[in-house]
Design a protein around this motif. Structure first.
Motif, mmCIF file in Angstrom:
data_model
loop_
_atom_site.group_PDB
_atom_site.id
_atom_site.type_symbol
_atom_site.label_atom_id
_atom_site.label_comp_id
_atom_site.label_asym_id
_atom_site.label_seq_id
_atom_site.Cartn_x
_atom_site.Cartn_y
_atom_site.Cartn_z
ATOM 1 N N UNK A 93 0.828 -1.210 0.000
ATOM 2 C CA UNK A 93 0.000 0.000 0.000
ATOM 3 C C UNK A 93 0.857 1.252 0.000
ATOM 4 N N UNK A 94 1.925 1.231 0.803
ATOM 5 C CA UNK A 94 2.834 2.379 0.866
ATOM 6 C C UNK A 94 3.545 2.577 -0.468
ATOM 7 N N UNK A 95 4.030 1.488 -1.053
ATOM 8 C CA UNK A 95 4.709 1.579 -2.344
ATOM 9 C C UNK A 95 3.760 2.117 -3.411
ATOM 10 N N UNK A 128 17.262 6.266 -3.085
ATOM 11 C CA UNK A 128 16.787 4.985 -3.609
ATOM 12 C C UNK A 128 15.450 4.747 -2.931
ATOM 13 N N UNK A 129 14.417 5.337 -3.475
ATOM 14 C CA UNK A 129 13.186 5.514 -2.717
ATOM 15 C C UNK A 129 12.552 4.197 -2.297
ATOM 16 N N UNK A 130 12.283 4.088 -1.011
ATOM 17 C CA UNK A 130 11.528 3.001 -0.373
ATOM 18 C C UNK A 130 12.250 1.661 -0.387
ATOM 19 N N UNK A 131 13.521 1.614 -0.769
ATOM 20 C CA UNK A 131 14.162 0.316 -0.856
ATOM 21 C C UNK A 131 14.347 -0.350 0.505
ATOM 22 N N UNK A 135 10.369 -5.902 -3.776
ATOM 23 C CA UNK A 135 8.963 -5.503 -3.656
ATOM 24 C C UNK A 135 8.736 -4.159 -4.326
ATOM 25 N N UNK A 136 9.685 -3.251 -4.154
ATOM 26 C CA UNK A 136 9.553 -1.902 -4.709
ATOM 27 C C UNK A 136 9.823 -1.896 -6.216
ATOM 28 N N UNK A 137 10.813 -2.657 -6.655
ATOM 29 C CA UNK A 137 11.285 -2.550 -8.033
ATOM 30 C C UNK A 137 10.746 -3.573 -9.011
#
Length: 369
Positions: free
Chosen positions: A67-69, A258-261, A267-269
């Protein structure tokens, strides 16, 4: 520490209607039997605190992470406008570094001056800058070299905007202010790599494919110089480009560089359809999934001559049908070139937020005057 804003004031500033102190939260959670969602913690003290609050061991919640991503990877107009303020400082940093650099100076003398500029602007670096004539060392934070005529220097520097949005820009330029023929040839290949990658970018495009577009351009350019041989498609499939381009094309950027890594790089990428490759070079790509409108990403191809890596591959006869190892000797002390911009994804293309920072070889040379 002087007067500080209350929890209520902090909550109201970010639009939260409800707020509790940790002590109040502990009382509220005591004895409750319900599912609690938390994000991964990189600080040990926060992990201990959460474990204490729930009287047990906290396990990160994948639904909350997703949800945050989903929310943070798409930026609002206000966020992008704020980041542009940081980009103005970043532009000044790179221009000042180009003008100041000259043979005989220590790298740390330039770092000290651009750091002073950033602080005077009321900002700070978003990460430890890379400023080095050893551009083939990808994350090199040592500034002890004396810069010499005939060398290239790689400047990877970005700052925080007023609301803490990061910029992340790389430019590579000659210490003397003029590219040599060899340097310009390699520099133009990297420019082409970036142009080919950018041509693929728009909402819905798979960023892993953009990385491969840059890799193909690299192989084609090196083939023209006689450093790579054979069938380009096969060389691309075998991953021969990884010897010269061992990192990924880019990543998300936002409240972190490196946003949210910290929430989990895969999960982010990546997603359920695009998975991380195991192939050297491509495996380092942090962002591989389809792009979304108003994502902010970096596009940062590079071309490096890492002597130890070249000698290792050569000793193993690795991809000898693709790589002309005997032709690489004049490049072993070359270093590396990286060109990095921050772009906003649009429905049909992109907006280059760092377009005003000199990038063509001729513009770089003019900026160094």
């Amino acid at each position: 520490m002087g007067e500080n804003p209350s929890i209520q004031a902090l909550a109201e500033a970010v639009g939260c209607e409800g707020y509790l102190s940790f002590f109040q939260l502990a009382e509220k959670l005591a004895g409750e039997q319900r599912l609690i969602h938390t994000l991964p913690q990189y600080r040990g003290d926060n992990l201990l605190l959460l474990n204490q609050l729930v009287n047990g061991e906290v396990t990160p919640s994948k639904p909350l992470i997703n949800a945050v991503v989903n929310q943070r990877e798409v930026k609002t107009a206000e966020e992008i406008a704020d980041m542009q303020k940081g980009m103005e400082i970043t532009q000044a940093v790179h221009l000042h570094a180009m003008k100041m650099t000259q043979p005989g100076l220590l790298e740390k003398e330039v770092i000290a001056e651009i750091q002073r500029l950033v602080f005077l602007e009321g900002s700070e670096f978003a990460y430890s800058p890379i400023f080095s004539v050893d551009g083939h060392i990808l994350h090199n934070h040592h500034y002890h070299n004396v810069m010499q005529h005939g060398q290239l220097v790689l400047n990877d520097s970005g700052v925080y905007s007023p609301n803490r949005y990061a910029t992340d820009i790389t430019r590579t330029f000659p210490v003397s202010g003029q590219f040599t023929t060899q340097q310009r040839e390699i520099y133009e290949i990297v420019l082409t790599m970036q142009a080919e990658a950018l041509a693929t970018i728009k909402a819905g495009a798979v960023y892993q494919a953009s990385h491969l577009a840059a890799a193909r351009a690299e192989l084609e350019g090196l083939c023209q110089l006689g450093l790579v041989k054979g069938d380009i498609d096969e060389a691309l499939h075998q991953g021969a480009y990884g010897l010269f381009f061992p990192h990924g094309l880019g990543h998300l950027i936002g409240l972190d560089v490196h946003d949210m890594e910290g929430l989990g790089e895969d999960i982010v990428g990546y997603d359920n359809t695009i998975h991380r490759s195991n192939q050297f070079g491509l495996s380092a790509l942090r962002l591989g999934k389809p792009l979304r409108e108003n994502m902010l990403i970096t596009v940062e191809p590079g071309l490096y001559f890492v002597e130890r890596l070249i000698k290792q591959w050569q000793s193993e006869n690795k991809l000898k049908e693709c790589i002309c190892y005997d032709k690489l000797r004049p490049y072993l002390s070359f270093g590396g070139v990286r060109i990095e911009d921050n772009v906003q994804i649009t429905q049909s293309s992109f907006i280059n937020l760092s377009a005003e920072i000199p990038k063509s070889a001729s513009d770089i040379e003019s900026a160094c005057l």
